[in-house]
Structure formats: structure tokens, C-alpha cells
Motif scaffolding. Structure first.
Motif, PDB file in Angstrom:
ATOM      1  N   LYS A 105      28.280 -22.943   5.944  1.00 61.46           N
ATOM      2  CA  LYS A 105      26.866 -23.131   5.649  1.00 61.46           C
ATOM      3  C   LYS A 105      26.647 -23.134   4.144  1.00 61.46           C
ATOM      4  O   LYS A 105      27.416 -22.541   3.388  1.00 61.46           O
ATOM      5  CB  LYS A 105      26.022 -22.026   6.276  1.00 61.46           C
TER       6      LYS A 105
ATOM      7  N   TYR B 182      24.199 -22.108  10.529  1.00 61.29           N
ATOM      8  CA  TYR B 182      25.417 -22.769  10.071  1.00 61.29           C
ATOM      9  C   TYR B 182      25.341 -24.267  10.328  1.00 61.29           C
ATOM     10  O   TYR B 182      24.840 -24.717  11.362  1.00 61.29           O
ATOM     11  CB  TYR B 182      26.646 -22.158  10.752  1.00 61.29           C
ATOM     12  N   ASP B 183      25.880 -25.023   9.386  1.00 62.01           N
ATOM     13  CA  ASP B 183      25.792 -26.480   9.443  1.00 62.01           C
ATOM     14  C   ASP B 183      27.026 -27.126  10.065  1.00 62.01           C
ATOM     15  O   ASP B 183      26.929 -28.211  10.644  1.00 62.01           O
ATOM     16  CB  ASP B 183      25.623 -27.037   8.021  1.00 62.01           C
TER      17      ASP B 183
END
Length: 124
Positions: A99, A111-112
Motif C-alpha cells: 500500500k 491495501y492496493d
């Protein structure tokens, strides 16, 4: 787009150790805070540990504090999770995640990027 690939899972006896690795590609690794989460069968994904991008400070879930250690190697674009004194209740699929920013590290929704996961099984 960042890709994350975990490795190092396996079967271990209670009391044993494992070291998980998560290799990142496609982004600037040093700009991401990284976390480890786990999901046991039939349960929600839960936070395990995280390490900040800025100063490398760490955060741990109470259930693993003192037994697990998260670290990162920015030159190798890799984050590690050293697990010791493993217990059967540590059995789960372990995921690494990345992230931007340094806040909300225990929140999986922040979170990406996510890896595909690696299975850890601890036998009693």
C-alpha cells in the motif's frame, strides 16, 4: 502495476520455523508499506504484520508478537516474514500486500496490491 509473488510456505511441525518471501515487481518497491495477512479455512483474512516504507518500523498482531518478524530488502524488492515457534493455529494461506502511505497498516481494505498467497500448514 505492482505484482507480488509469495514463496516459502509448506508443512512444518509445531514449534518449527518457516521464512516466507514476497518478491515485488512493476513498481517502486521502496515507496510502499508492506504487510502480511493470513486466511484460515472458513475464516476472514486477518492482519499478521506490516513494515512501513519510510523508516522500516513494524507492527504486529498480538497473536504473533514475539514469534514472527517482518523485514524488507529494498535493494531486492522483497519483504520477508520469519515465523518461529509455529502453532497449529498459524495454519493458513499467507498473503503479502502493498500500500502507499504509512497508516492503517492492519486494515486489509487499505491495501492496493495482493499476492496469490502461499499455504502454511503446522502439524501438531
Amino acid at each position: 502495476q505492482v505484482q507480488l509473488v509469495e514463496s516459502g510456505g509448506g508443512l512444518v511441525q509445531a514449534g518449527g520455523s518457516l521464512r516466507l518471501s514476497c518478491a515485488a515487481s512493476g513498481g517502486t518497491f521502496g515507496t510502499y508499506s508492506m504487510g502480511w495477512f493470513r486466511q484460515a479455512l472458513g475464516k476472514e483474512r486477518e492482519f499478521v504484520a506490516a513494515i512501513r516504507r519510510s523508516d522500516g518500523s513494524t507492527v504486529y498482531a498480538d497473536s504473533v508478537k514475539g514469534r514472527f518478524t517482518i523485514s524488507r530488502d529494498n535493494a531486492e524488492n522483497t519483504v520477508f516474514l520469519q515465523m518461529s515457534s509455529l502453532k497449529p493455529e498459524d495454519t493458513a494461506v499467507y498473503y503479502c500486500a502493498g500500500k502507499s502511505g504509512t497508516l492503517y497498516l492492519a486494515n486489509r481494505n487499505r491495501y492496493d496490491y495482493w499476492g496469490q498467497g502461499t499455504q502454511v500448514t503446522v502439524s501438531s
